[in-house]
Write an enzyme that holds these catalytic residues in place. Structure first.
Site, PDB file in Angstrom:
ATOM      1  N   ASP A  29       8.188  -6.032  -8.220  1.00 48.91           N
ATOM      2  CA  ASP A  29       6.878  -6.527  -7.802  1.00 48.91           C
ATOM      3  C   ASP A  29       6.512  -7.739  -8.650  1.00 48.91           C
ATOM      4  OD1 ASP A  29       4.245  -5.040  -6.218  1.00 48.91           O
ATOM      5  OD2 ASP A  29       3.834  -6.698  -7.602  1.00 48.91           O
ATOM      6  N   HIS A  45      10.729  -4.725  10.253  1.00 48.93           N
ATOM      7  CA  HIS A  45       9.280  -4.906  10.094  1.00 48.93           C
ATOM      8  C   HIS A  45       8.494  -3.883  10.891  1.00 48.93           C
ATOM      9  CE1 HIS A  45       5.515  -7.194   9.455  1.00 48.93           C
ATOM     10  NE2 HIS A  45       5.194  -6.572  10.575  1.00 48.93           N
ATOM     11  N   ASN A  85       0.534   2.407   0.271  1.00 51.57           N
ATOM     12  CA  ASN A  85      -0.832   2.070   0.680  1.00 51.57           C
ATOM     13  C   ASN A  85      -0.846   1.819   2.179  1.00 51.57           C
ATOM     14  OD1 ASN A  85      -1.870   2.184  -1.963  1.00 51.57           O
ATOM     15  ND2 ASN A  85      -1.226   0.083  -2.377  1.00 51.57           N
ATOM     16  N   GLY A  91      -5.907  -0.433  -0.014  1.00 50.79           N
ATOM     17  CA  GLY A  91      -5.368  -1.477  -0.874  1.00 50.79           C
ATOM     18  C   GLY A  91      -4.137  -2.174  -0.323  1.00 50.79           C
ATOM     19  N   HIS A  98       5.935  -0.645   2.773  1.00 48.05           N
ATOM     20  CA  HIS A  98       6.679  -0.689   1.512  1.00 48.05           C
ATOM     21  C   HIS A  98       6.291   0.483   0.645  1.00 48.05           C
ATOM     22  CE1 HIS A  98       3.023  -3.122   1.244  1.00 48.05           C
ATOM     23  NE2 HIS A  98       2.934  -2.765  -0.029  1.00 48.05           N
ATOM     24  N   HIS A 100       5.825   1.573  -3.145  1.00 49.38           N
ATOM     25  CA  HIS A 100       5.744   1.180  -4.550  1.00 49.38           C
ATOM     26  C   HIS A 100       6.473   2.215  -5.394  1.00 49.38           C
ATOM     27  CE1 HIS A 100       2.434  -1.868  -4.198  1.00 49.38           C
ATOM     28  NE2 HIS A 100       2.143  -1.167  -3.119  1.00 49.38           N
TER      29      HIS A 100
HETATM   30  P1  5GP Z   1       0.122  -3.556  -1.231  1.00 53.60           P
HETATM   31  O1  5GP Z   1      -1.129  -4.078  -1.916  1.00 53.60           O
HETATM   32  O2  5GP Z   1       0.253  -4.131   0.169  1.00 53.60           O
HETATM   33  O3  5GP Z   1       0.286  -2.066  -1.266  1.00 53.60           O
HETATM   34  O4  5GP Z   1       1.324  -4.100  -2.102  1.00 53.60           O
HETATM   35  C1  5GP Z   1       1.806  -5.399  -2.005  1.00 53.60           C
HETATM   36  C2  5GP Z   1       2.525  -5.690  -3.288  1.00 53.60           C
HETATM   37  O5  5GP Z   1       3.347  -6.821  -3.072  1.00 53.60           O
HETATM   38  C3  5GP Z   1       1.607  -6.027  -4.467  1.00 53.60           C
HETATM   39  O6  5GP Z   1       1.837  -5.117  -5.538  1.00 53.60           O
HETATM   40  C4  5GP Z   1       1.988  -7.457  -4.820  1.00 53.60           C
HETATM   41  O7  5GP Z   1       1.981  -7.708  -6.211  1.00 53.60           O
HETATM   42  C5  5GP Z   1       3.371  -7.600  -4.227  1.00 53.60           C
HETATM   43  N1  5GP Z   1       3.721  -8.942  -3.792  1.00 53.60           N
HETATM   44  C6  5GP Z   1       2.967  -9.778  -3.027  1.00 53.60           C
HETATM   45  N2  5GP Z   1       3.612 -10.919  -2.806  1.00 53.60           N
HETATM   46  C7  5GP Z   1       4.818 -10.812  -3.443  1.00 53.60           C
HETATM   47  C8  5GP Z   1       5.924 -11.707  -3.571  1.00 53.60           C
HETATM   48  O8  5GP Z   1       5.949 -12.820  -3.058  1.00 53.60           O
HETATM   49  N3  5GP Z   1       6.978 -11.257  -4.296  1.00 53.60           N
HETATM   50  C9  5GP Z   1       6.996 -10.022  -4.888  1.00 53.60           C
HETATM   51  N4  5GP Z   1       8.099  -9.686  -5.584  1.00 53.60           N
HETATM   52  N5  5GP Z   1       5.965  -9.154  -4.763  1.00 53.60           N
HETATM   53  C10 5GP Z   1       4.893  -9.560  -4.059  1.00 53.60           C
HETATM   54 ZN    ZN Z   2       7.689  -8.033   7.707  1.00 59.01          ZN
END
Ligand code: 5GP
Ligand code: ZN
Length: 110
Positions: A29, A45, A85, A91, A98, A100
């Site tokens: 991340d 996707h 999430n 969030g 995805h 985490h």
């Molecule tokens: P969400 O908030 O949708 O559950 O998680 C999205 C996650 O993707 C966040 O923890 C954020 O830091 C990560 N993220 C967003 N853009 C990028 C990116 O361009 N590269 C990487 N490696 N992580 C990303």
């Molecule tokens: Zn996608």
């Protein structure tokens, strides 16, 4: 499609990959919320579990088992937390499903 995780999966946006196979990619991340914070992203996707068909459900089951088998090598042998999430109020900021993977330290729960 203008999806940041699709672009990472395709290699159009760089990422620090730690594992990949024909179904999933796992990368670091960009804004870690724990000492180790990885994202397990299906190559295919879809945004939400509610959209997943039976095949995608089976793929997610394999992804969970793959995470478990990789955990010691990823520095997560002492334990880890998986988070998905779902929706803006939970969030979710990237509408590509995805998982985490958080760990590498003692995690709080509050
Ligand atoms: P969400 O908030 O949708 O559950 O998680 C999205 C996650 O993707 C966040 O923890 C954020 O830091 C990560 N993220 C967003 N853009 C990028 C990116 O361009 N590269 C990487 N490696 N992580 C990303
Ligand atoms: Zn996608």
């Amino acid at each position: 499609m203008d999806c940041i995780f699709c672009k990472i999966v395709a290699g159009e946006i760089p990422s620090a990959r730690v594992y990949e196979d024909d179904e999933i990619v796992i990368f670091k991340d960009i804004a870690p919320k724990a000492k180790i914070h990885l994202l397990c992203v299906p190559r295919e996707h879809f945004a939400h579990l509610a959209e997943a068909d039976a095949g995608q459900g089976e793929m997610l089951g394999r992804a969970l088992l793959k995470i478990a088998s990789l955990a010691p090598a990823l520095g997560l042998g002492e334990g880890y937390r998986l988070v998905v999430n779902q929706g803006e109020s939970a969030g979710q900021t990237v509408p590509h499903l995805h998982i985490h993977i958080l760990g590498g330290e003692r995690l709080g729960w509050d």
